[in-house]
Design a protein around this motif. Structure first.
Motif, PDB file in Angstrom:
ATOM      1  N   ALA A 164      42.939  14.881   9.689  1.00 16.76           N
ATOM      2  CA  ALA A 164      42.585  14.679  11.024  1.00 16.76           C
ATOM      3  C   ALA A 164      41.421  15.061  11.612  1.00 16.76           C
ATOM      4  O   ALA A 164      40.650  14.236  12.334  1.00 16.76           O
ATOM      5  CB  ALA A 164      43.819  15.305  11.866  1.00 16.76           C
ATOM      6  N   ASP A 234      46.538  11.237  15.534  1.00 16.19           N
ATOM      7  CA  ASP A 234      46.421  12.113  14.195  1.00 16.19           C
ATOM      8  C   ASP A 234      45.807  13.445  14.607  1.00 16.19           C
ATOM      9  O   ASP A 234      46.388  14.444  14.100  1.00 16.19           O
ATOM     10  CB  ASP A 234      45.427  11.537  13.287  1.00 16.19           C
ATOM     11  N   LYS A 301      53.352  12.596  19.002  1.00 10.79           N
ATOM     12  CA  LYS A 301      52.631  11.529  18.825  1.00 10.79           C
ATOM     13  C   LYS A 301      53.148  10.595  20.051  1.00 10.79           C
ATOM     14  O   LYS A 301      52.411   9.745  20.195  1.00 10.79           O
ATOM     15  CB  LYS A 301      53.216  10.701  17.303  1.00 10.79           C
TER      16      LYS A 301
END
Length: 504
Positions: A164, A234, A301
């Motif tokens: 990430a 991410d 997310k």
């Protein structure tokens, strides 16, 4: 305090304070680290409040200006100043940093000094971005703030934190290269790096289009706009709660700020000619990314994709001003769209930050972000449930909350540009409600699904302070947005007049 260099204080006070926190941490006293970080963040916020109380809303001119020669050989200056666009964003930054420090008080046990210092240093650098009136000074702060966020995700992040961080850094650094190229070109046109001189620089249409595209790449990555948005989910999922809050509440706004400070005033003709491109990208973000959010099983997310969708509203409000003016010949409708986008930026800072903090509260107890692992939280955490439902309603744009004001202004002004712009933008009121309420229904309501949820304890005083403060602000901005609109009105009007009257 009017004689004090207030902008230098809000930049360097947290940076120096962060270094002092590191020194305190070297002694191993973590309690002293936390209180030191809190003291620095509160003092910085109090200094920034002086910017609000001393701000003259009747003028578009830069205020609290500071200027000193920095690199004379290239006419690079330490030049600071704020207007009605940048001042609210500085206040949002200083306020949010306090919440991040308090939110990480008990949660961060591993290297708390480095954690707190990273956020304080990052705060100073983000304030530097909003206050810089020199292109190179802006660029230095713009790039430097990546380093503390890189460390926050890389050290305190989740299992895939290395992936990430590298993706986050490569995307944002790639975009920044084009920003630097555009700044160097403008230097050769004006002989210095002063942003206000860039605004009046005589630039041909071809050059404007190239500059526009360079700025678009740099700022679209940071917003992030579709299709360069993939780094954000991410980064959010792997970042600790404080990192997610700063990413959503402040860092996304830096890209949108670039549209107003660089793209529209420096390349107004190209912005008018290519507004269809950004409008298309924005509407895809509003609709398509909202549909992507609808199928997420990870709460973080889902909120990350929600942020991308909501930021599509911001970029839409900024660039459709030219279409509105062409249709109506009136600046006021265009101003409403731009001011609505600004309100949406501030509101999104409160709401998205609150949503990530709520997810952090549950993660600290359950060590899971999966929606399927929850259910019936209201039975064991009623106060928390009430607050999360409020923030969910704001995220869905419920009237009376801050989430409604900006979206309503943008949709209303979009009708003046094109019915289909308004129609597609308006779908977010349905899709936003769909993915937000679908998550709330499965997480908060219903029967208790497992033993872990049955043993949950409601929020403590520290968590209630953070979430309660945000709840008050969400309601206050939703019911009475006038003070914020008043601050930015003169600046937005001047920006629009400058951009529209300079059309070739």
């Amino acid at each position: 305090m009017s004689d004090l260099p207030l902008l230098s204080l809000v930049i360097w006070l947290p940076i120096i304070g962060g270094l002092l926190v590191l020194a305190v941490g070297a002694g191993g006293n973590n309690n002293a680290v936390r209180w030191s970080a809190l003291a620095v963040s509160i003092v910085t916020f109090l200094v920034s409040l002086s910017l609000w109380t001393g701000f003259d809303t009747s003028t578009h001119e830069m205020q609290f200006v500071e200027q000193a020669s920095w690199i004379p050989a290239f006419n690079i200056a330490y030049h600071l100043g704020i207007d009605g666009i940048s001042m609210p964003l500085i206040l949002l930054t200083t306020f949010t940093t306090i919440l991040v420090v308090i939110a990480g008080w008990e949660v961060i046990q591993f290297k708390p000094a480095q954690y707190m210092a990273a956020f304080l240093i990052m705060e100073g650098m983000m304030n530097g971005v909003f206050a810089s009136l020199d292109g190179i000074l802006f660029y230095v702060f713009w790039e430097a703030m990546l380093i503390p966020m890189f460390l926050v995700i890389g050290i305190w992040g989740g299992a895939r934190r290395v992936y990430a961080t590298i993706k986050f850094f490569l995307y944002t650094f790639f975009g920044s290269v084009f920003l630097l190229i555009a700044l160097i070109y403008l230097y050769f046109q004006t002989g210095n790096f002063q942003l206000l001189d860039f605004h009046t620089a005589p630039v041909s249409m071809t050059a404007q289009i190239l500059i526009f595209l360079a700025f678009l790449i740099a700022f679209a990555v940071k917003v992030p706009m579709w299709p360069v948005h993939t780094w954000l989910p991410d980064a959010h999922v792997e970042a600790p709660t404080g990192g997610s809050v700063i990413l959503a509440a402040i860092m996304l706004k830096l890209g949108a700020y670039g549209f107003l400070r660089f793209m529209i005033p420096i390349a107004p003709d190209a912005s008018a000619e290519l507004d269809w491109l950004i409008i298309t990208m924005s509407l895809i973000a509003v609709v398509y990314i909202a549909l992507v959010a609808l199928v997420q099983e990870d709460m973080k997310k889902l909120v990350a994709y929600s942020s991308i969708s909501h930021m599509g509203f911001v970029t839409l409000g900024f660039v459709m001003v030219f279409s509105i003016y062409e249709q109506t010949g009136d600046v006021s409708g265009a101003a409403m769209g731009m001011e609505g986008a600004m309100v949406q930026m501030i509101s999104h800072g409160f709401v998205s930050g609150a949503m990530f903090l709520c997810i952090g509260v549950m993660y600290d107890r359950m060590h899971s972000r999966k929606i399927s692992d929850y259910g019936g939280v209201v039975n064991t955490m009623p106060w928390f449930a009430a607050l999360m439902v409020l923030f969910a309603m704001a995220n869905a744009g419920l009237p009376g909350t801050s989430g409604f004001v900006g979206e309503f202004m943008v949709v209303l002004s979009a009708f003046q540009a094109n019915f289909w712009y308004a129609f597609l933008a308006g779908t977010t009121l349905i899709l936003g409600a769909a993915y937000t309420l679908w998550m709330v229904k499965r997480v908060i309501f219903g029967e208790i699904k497992n033993e872990k949820v049955a043993t949950l304890k409601d929020i403590n005083a520290r968590e209630a302070l953070v979430l309660g403060t945000l709840a008050v602000l969400v309601l206050l901005l939703g019911i009475y947005p006038a003070p914020l609109l008043e601050v930015m009105h003169s600046t937005v009007d001047h920006l629009l007049q400058q951009a529209i009257t300079s059309k070739l």
